[in-house]
Design a protein around this motif. Structure first.
Motif, PDB file in Angstrom:
ATOM      1  N   MET A 102       0.835  -1.190   0.000  1.00 32.90           N
ATOM      2  CA  MET A 102       0.000   0.000   0.000  1.00 32.90           C
ATOM      3  C   MET A 102       0.881   1.256   0.000  1.00 32.90           C
ATOM      4  N   THR A 103       0.581   2.199  -0.871  1.00 35.71           N
ATOM      5  CA  THR A 103       1.342   3.449  -0.929  1.00 35.71           C
ATOM      6  C   THR A 103       0.382   4.635  -0.842  1.00 35.71           C
ATOM      7  N   PRO A 104       0.875   5.801  -0.433  1.00 34.50           N
ATOM      8  CA  PRO A 104       0.003   6.982  -0.429  1.00 34.50           C
ATOM      9  C   PRO A 104      -0.526   7.238  -1.839  1.00 34.50           C
ATOM     10  N   THR A 105      -1.821   7.290  -1.970  1.00 35.56           N
ATOM     11  CA  THR A 105      -2.445   7.341  -3.298  1.00 35.56           C
ATOM     12  C   THR A 105      -3.557   8.377  -3.323  1.00 35.56           C
ATOM     13  N   VAL A 106      -3.707   9.030  -4.466  1.00 35.98           N
ATOM     14  CA  VAL A 106      -4.850   9.905  -4.703  1.00 35.98           C
ATOM     15  C   VAL A 106      -5.630   9.344  -5.886  1.00 35.98           C
ATOM     16  N   VAL A 107      -6.913   9.095  -5.664  1.00 42.67           N
ATOM     17  CA  VAL A 107      -7.805   8.627  -6.726  1.00 42.67           C
ATOM     18  C   VAL A 107      -8.721   9.792  -7.094  1.00 42.67           C
ATOM     19  N   VAL A 108      -8.707  10.157  -8.374  1.00 41.47           N
ATOM     20  CA  VAL A 108      -9.484  11.309  -8.849  1.00 41.47           C
ATOM     21  C   VAL A 108     -10.452  10.834  -9.927  1.00 41.47           C
ATOM     22  N   ALA A 109     -11.653  11.408  -9.934  1.00 43.15           N
ATOM     23  CA  ALA A 109     -12.633  11.015 -10.949  1.00 43.15           C
ATOM     24  C   ALA A 109     -13.373  12.223 -11.492  1.00 43.15           C
ATOM     25  N   ILE A 131     -15.194  17.856  -8.958  1.00 40.99           N
ATOM     26  CA  ILE A 131     -14.077  16.925  -8.827  1.00 40.99           C
ATOM     27  C   ILE A 131     -14.346  16.045  -7.612  1.00 40.99           C
ATOM     28  N   TYR A 132     -13.977  14.789  -7.747  1.00 40.04           N
ATOM     29  CA  TYR A 132     -14.231  13.798  -6.710  1.00 40.04           C
ATOM     30  C   TYR A 132     -12.919  13.054  -6.497  1.00 40.04           C
ATOM     31  N   MET A 133     -12.406  13.100  -5.289  1.00 37.80           N
ATOM     32  CA  MET A 133     -11.082  12.550  -5.055  1.00 37.80           C
ATOM     33  C   MET A 133     -10.987  11.933  -3.670  1.00 37.80           C
ATOM     34  N   SER A 134     -10.148  10.903  -3.571  1.00 36.70           N
ATOM     35  CA  SER A 134      -9.933  10.225  -2.293  1.00 36.70           C
ATOM     36  C   SER A 134      -8.439  10.056  -2.059  1.00 36.70           C
ATOM     37  N   PHE A 135      -8.028  10.354  -0.830  1.00 35.12           N
ATOM     38  CA  PHE A 135      -6.644  10.162  -0.408  1.00 35.12           C
ATOM     39  C   PHE A 135      -6.556   8.878   0.404  1.00 35.12           C
ATOM     40  N   LEU A 136      -5.676   7.978  -0.007  1.00 35.52           N
ATOM     41  CA  LEU A 136      -5.386   6.773   0.763  1.00 35.52           C
ATOM     42  C   LEU A 136      -4.097   7.026   1.527  1.00 35.52           C
ATOM     43  N   LEU A 137      -4.190   7.000   2.853  1.00 34.87           N
ATOM     44  CA  LEU A 137      -3.054   7.343   3.709  1.00 34.87           C
ATOM     45  C   LEU A 137      -2.696   6.161   4.593  1.00 34.87           C
ATOM     46  N   PRO A 138      -1.654   5.404   4.239  1.00 36.31           N
ATOM     47  CA  PRO A 138      -1.209   4.321   5.123  1.00 36.31           C
ATOM     48  C   PRO A 138      -0.732   4.897   6.451  1.00 36.31           C
ATOM     49  N   ILE A 139      -1.078   4.236   7.538  1.00 37.47           N
ATOM     50  CA  ILE A 139      -0.694   4.746   8.856  1.00 37.47           C
ATOM     51  C   ILE A 139       0.810   4.609   9.082  1.00 37.47           C
ATOM     52  N   GLY A 140       1.349   3.390   8.922  1.00 36.86           N
ATOM     53  CA  GLY A 140       2.768   3.177   9.170  1.00 36.86           C
ATOM     54  C   GLY A 140       3.141   3.611  10.566  1.00 36.86           C
ATOM     55  N   GLU A 141       4.176   4.446  10.655  1.00 36.10           N
ATOM     56  CA  GLU A 141       4.632   4.947  11.959  1.00 36.10           C
ATOM     57  C   GLU A 141       3.882   6.213  12.371  1.00 36.10           C
ATOM     58  N   ARG A 142       3.082   6.750  11.461  1.00 38.09           N
ATOM     59  CA  ARG A 142       2.393   8.009  11.762  1.00 38.09           C
ATOM     60  C   ARG A 142       1.178   7.782  12.645  1.00 38.09           C
ATOM     61  N   GLN A 143       0.869   8.778  13.434  1.00 35.03           N
ATOM     62  CA  GLN A 143      -0.341   8.749  14.243  1.00 35.03           C
ATOM     63  C   GLN A 143      -1.379   9.643  13.573  1.00 35.03           C
TER      64      GLN A 143
END
Length: 324
Positions: A102-109, A131-143
């Motif tokens: 999983m990587t930080p991703t932006v999906v735009v439509a 515009i319709y967009m979604s950010f996928l943010l893996p948590i990893g070490e981040r809080q």
């Protein structure tokens, strides 16, 4: 990469400049016929490319969303997907969240067929006007706190919108952006849990923005739903880029108190009498403030109540203006 995409890349790098056919042929090592066919295909896909004998080709940004144009202007850590039509950008982000890498991703439509907002409500997502967009943010070490993320993204999106459009953006707790007393954008955060560990593995933040009016929106909603502009010449790529850049900066900003100060400044429900629905329970009171965790501080007849999640269902403004 096919010739059409290569030609678009090159023209986008020379946005607003005439580029001769000879220059494209020499630089990209393709034939004149291949360039001509690529230009025709791009024009058929609604890219604004003018041609003139002796000058060549001129690319001008317009409402057509372009992965090439957007990718050139955002931070390299983002994986970008741009779809003409999709069921839902949040659904697509969930599919990506299920993948091993999983990587930080932006999906735009450009259009969603089954877009949804809070509580599963249908979110009208017509072609060409939003515009319709979604950010996928893996948590990893981040809080990452989904609640704080929603309020932070609301501020980031408001700033991004004001960069491009001559509007003043207000916020209705917790996730609606309002312009001229009408809702113009909604934000939805969803946490994705890791089944084995039971912990949150990623957060998805979806944003839907109404840029121009659309006849697709039902008549009964039009008194509540607004748009950023009535202009027909739209540069939606710039709007997408502005939002991505603002969210990128937000994720690197550790001064959450300053972000919440701006959220409070924009939030027009503070000081107003509201009715809040929390599950099946409803509270009436006056909003005292929004705390740094994004919770509503509500003064009720029985004392002050902290509301961390819920929905304002009634809002009584003194001037009677808001229609959201």
């Amino acid at each position: 990469m096919d010739t059409k995409q290569t030609v678009l890349d090159y023209l986008a790098q020379h946005e607003g400049q005439w580029v001769s056919s000879k220059e494209i042929v020499t630089t990209l090592a393709v034939s004149r016929t291949a360039v001509w066919k690529a230009i025709k295909q791009l024009q058929e896909h609604h890219y604004q490319i003018d041609s003139q004998t002796g000058k060549g080709y001129l690319y001008t940004p317009n409402a057509t969303l372009s992965q090439t144009v957007i990718a050139q202007q955002i931070a390299p850590e983002w994986t970008l997907e741009v779809h003409d039509q999709i069921d839902s950008t949040n659904i697509r982000a969930k599919q990506l969240a299920a993948q091993p890498q999983m990587t930080p991703t932006v999906v735009v439509a450009n259009e969603q067929t089954t877009g949804y907002g809070r509580f599963g409500r249908h979110f009208y997502s017509p072609s060409q006007t939003g515009i319709y967009m979604s950010f996928l943010l893996p948590i990893g070490e981040r809080q990452l706190n989904p609640g704080k993320l929603t309020t932070g993204v609301a501020v980031a999106a408001a700033n991004a919108i004001e960069q491009q459009y001559d509007v003043d953006v207000q916020i209705k707790w917790v996730n609606d952006l309002v312009v001229n007393e009408h809702k113009v954008a909604g934000i939805l955060s969803e946490a994705i849990a890791d089944v084995e560990s039971g912990t949150i593995s990623s957060v998805i933040v979806g944003i839907g923005i109404n840029i121009a009016p659309s006849d697709v929106v039902p008549a009964e909603l039009r008194r509540k739903v607004g748009a950023l502009t009535s202009l027909t010449q739209l540069d939606r790529n710039k709007t997408v880029v502005n939002v991505i850049q603002a969210v990128t900066a937000l994720l690197k900003n550790e001064d959450h108190h300053a972000i919440m100060d701006e959220y409070r400044r924009r939030c027009f429900v503070i000081g107003q009498r509201v009715q809040v629905r929390i599950g099946k329970r409803e509270l009436d009171g006056v909003v005292q403030t929004i705390d740094d965790d994004g919770a509503l501080q509500l003064q009720t007849k029985t004392g002050r109540q902290m509301v961390g999640a819920g929905e304002i269902t009634k809002l009584n403004l003194k001037d009677g203006g808001y229609r959201g």
